[in-house]
Design an enzyme around this catalytic site. Structure first.
Site, short mmCIF file in Angstrom:
data_model
loop_
_atom_site.label_atom_id
_atom_site.label_comp_id
_atom_site.label_asym_id
_atom_site.label_seq_id
_atom_site.Cartn_x
_atom_site.Cartn_y
_atom_site.Cartn_z
CD GLN A 10 -3.24 0.48 2.05
OE1 GLN A 10 -3.28 -0.65 2.51
NE2 GLN A 10 -4.17 1.38 2.33
CB SER A 101 2.53 -4.71 3.79
OG SER A 101 1.30 -4.62 4.46
CG LEU A 102 -1.33 -5.51 -1.04
CD1 LEU A 102 -2.54 -6.40 -0.91
CD2 LEU A 102 -1.69 -4.17 -1.66
NE ARG A 126 -3.17 -7.99 4.45
CZ ARG A 126 -2.47 -6.89 4.21
NH1 ARG A 126 -2.88 -6.04 3.28
NH2 ARG A 126 -1.37 -6.62 4.90
CG HIS A 208 1.77 -4.24 9.18
ND1 HIS A 208 1.65 -5.58 8.86
CD2 HIS A 208 1.70 -3.55 8.02
CE1 HIS A 208 1.53 -5.69 7.54
NE2 HIS A 208 1.54 -4.49 7.01
CD GLN A 257 1.40 -9.16 5.84
OE1 GLN A 257 0.25 -8.74 5.71
NE2 GLN A 257 2.17 -9.46 4.81
#
Length: 308
Positions: A10, A101-102, A126, A208, A257
């Site tokens: 992101q 991340s993503l 998500r 996170h 995560q």
């Protein structure tokens, strides 16, 4: 040469992303239209012609970046040896993968650990569940520049409320995440500790961090129900920064995560130890290339995948 393919998260989105790919590549157009049906709305309209504000909504941003990365990779994977050679590639296939991340979902899809369709559904869920968390418990994130990881970790421990290191992007660049008051207190303490910058980020929530805990319920059910198989190469997952191929562990790490830091610096260093000497960023932007250059130094080659 050992190739590491990396996938952005992101923040990499931009208006008009992947529009040229859609217009010029029949396979890309087919996959984007399939994605529109799966998502239940025309995400391509927002990606290609929407404003930056429309594109930064979490439910749009995350699937948009996933689609840009994975569809671009699928298009390259479909090229012949001669077509790849014309683009300066001897073949298309990683020796290892990682995603920020993503981007971890993109990495898993490109490494054939899960189908394009299943991965997109997980990404959409998500994003939806993370957005709910943002509305339930408003939070924020901030970039701390010029302090080492241990200093930032200590500062977070000294704060009132919830704030933790969320992204270990590279040495001297740590992103923190938590409730708004604690993030601000951490920024103030970082400045007192002579940080070069302590800058709040324009994000929708405390990604996170423990504030994402409510999202674990629905996402956990979906991950458990998804068919994840052994990838074609190891994936260096954010939670541990170590190579993983076991589908059971992959599922555990994907869920963890949500509330755990992205260990990007550690992941890149481990890939280097394991022989990576060429990093290819697949998706919008070139943020990861910049981070990898700072982590790896000039001895390692980096490049980005361009639209076909």
């Amino acid at each position: 040469m050992r190739k590491a393919y990396v996938f952005p998260g992101q923040g990499a989105q931009f208006p008009g992303m992947a529009k040229e790919l859609y217009e010029q590549n029949p396979l890309a157009k087919e996959l984007f239209e399939q994605a529109n049906e799966i998502l239940g709305f025309r995400i391509t309209d927002i990606m290609f012609d929407g404003t930056a504000d429309e594109l930064k909504a979490t439910k749009v941003t995350q699937p948009a970046i996933f689609l840009h990365s994975t569809i671009l990779a699928k298009c390259y994977k479909s090229l012949s040896a001669d077509e790849l050679a014309a683009k300066g590639l001897d073949s298309f296939g990683p020796d290892m993968v990682a995603g920020h991340s993503l981007g971890e979902f993109s990495a898993l899809a490109v490494a054939d650990a899960m189908s394009f369709e299943d991965a997109l559904r997980l990404v959409a869920l998500r994003a939806k569940e993370m957005q709910k968390c943002c509305e339930l418990a408003p939070g924020g994130m901030a970039a701390i520049l010029g302090l080492d990881a241990e200093q930032v970790e200590q500062i977070c421990q000294e704060c009132n409320g919830t704030v933790i290191p969320a992204n270990y992007n590279c040495d001297g660049q740590i992103v923190i995440s938590g409730d708004l008051a604690a993030v601000q207190q951490a920024c103030d303490l970082a400045k007192e500790a002579k940080a070069k910058r302590a800058l709040p980020l324009a994000v929708g929530g405390a990604f996170h961090s423990p504030l994402m805990e409510p999202a674990r319920i629905e996402l956990g059910k979906a991950i458990e129900a998804t068919d994840i198989t052994t990838p074609v190469c190891p994936i260096y997952q954010n939670v541990t920064a170590h190579p993983v191929s076991d589908p059971v562990i992959i599922k555990e790490n994907l869920l963890a995560q949500l509330t755990s830091p992205v260990k990007w610096t550690q992941s890149v260093k481990n890939m280097l130890i394991d022989g990576a000497d060429y990093f290819l960023e697949i998706g919008p932007g070139n943020v990861l290339q910049g981070l990898i250059k700072r982590i790896a130094g000039p001895a390692c080659t980096t490049s980005g995948m361009v639209s076909l």
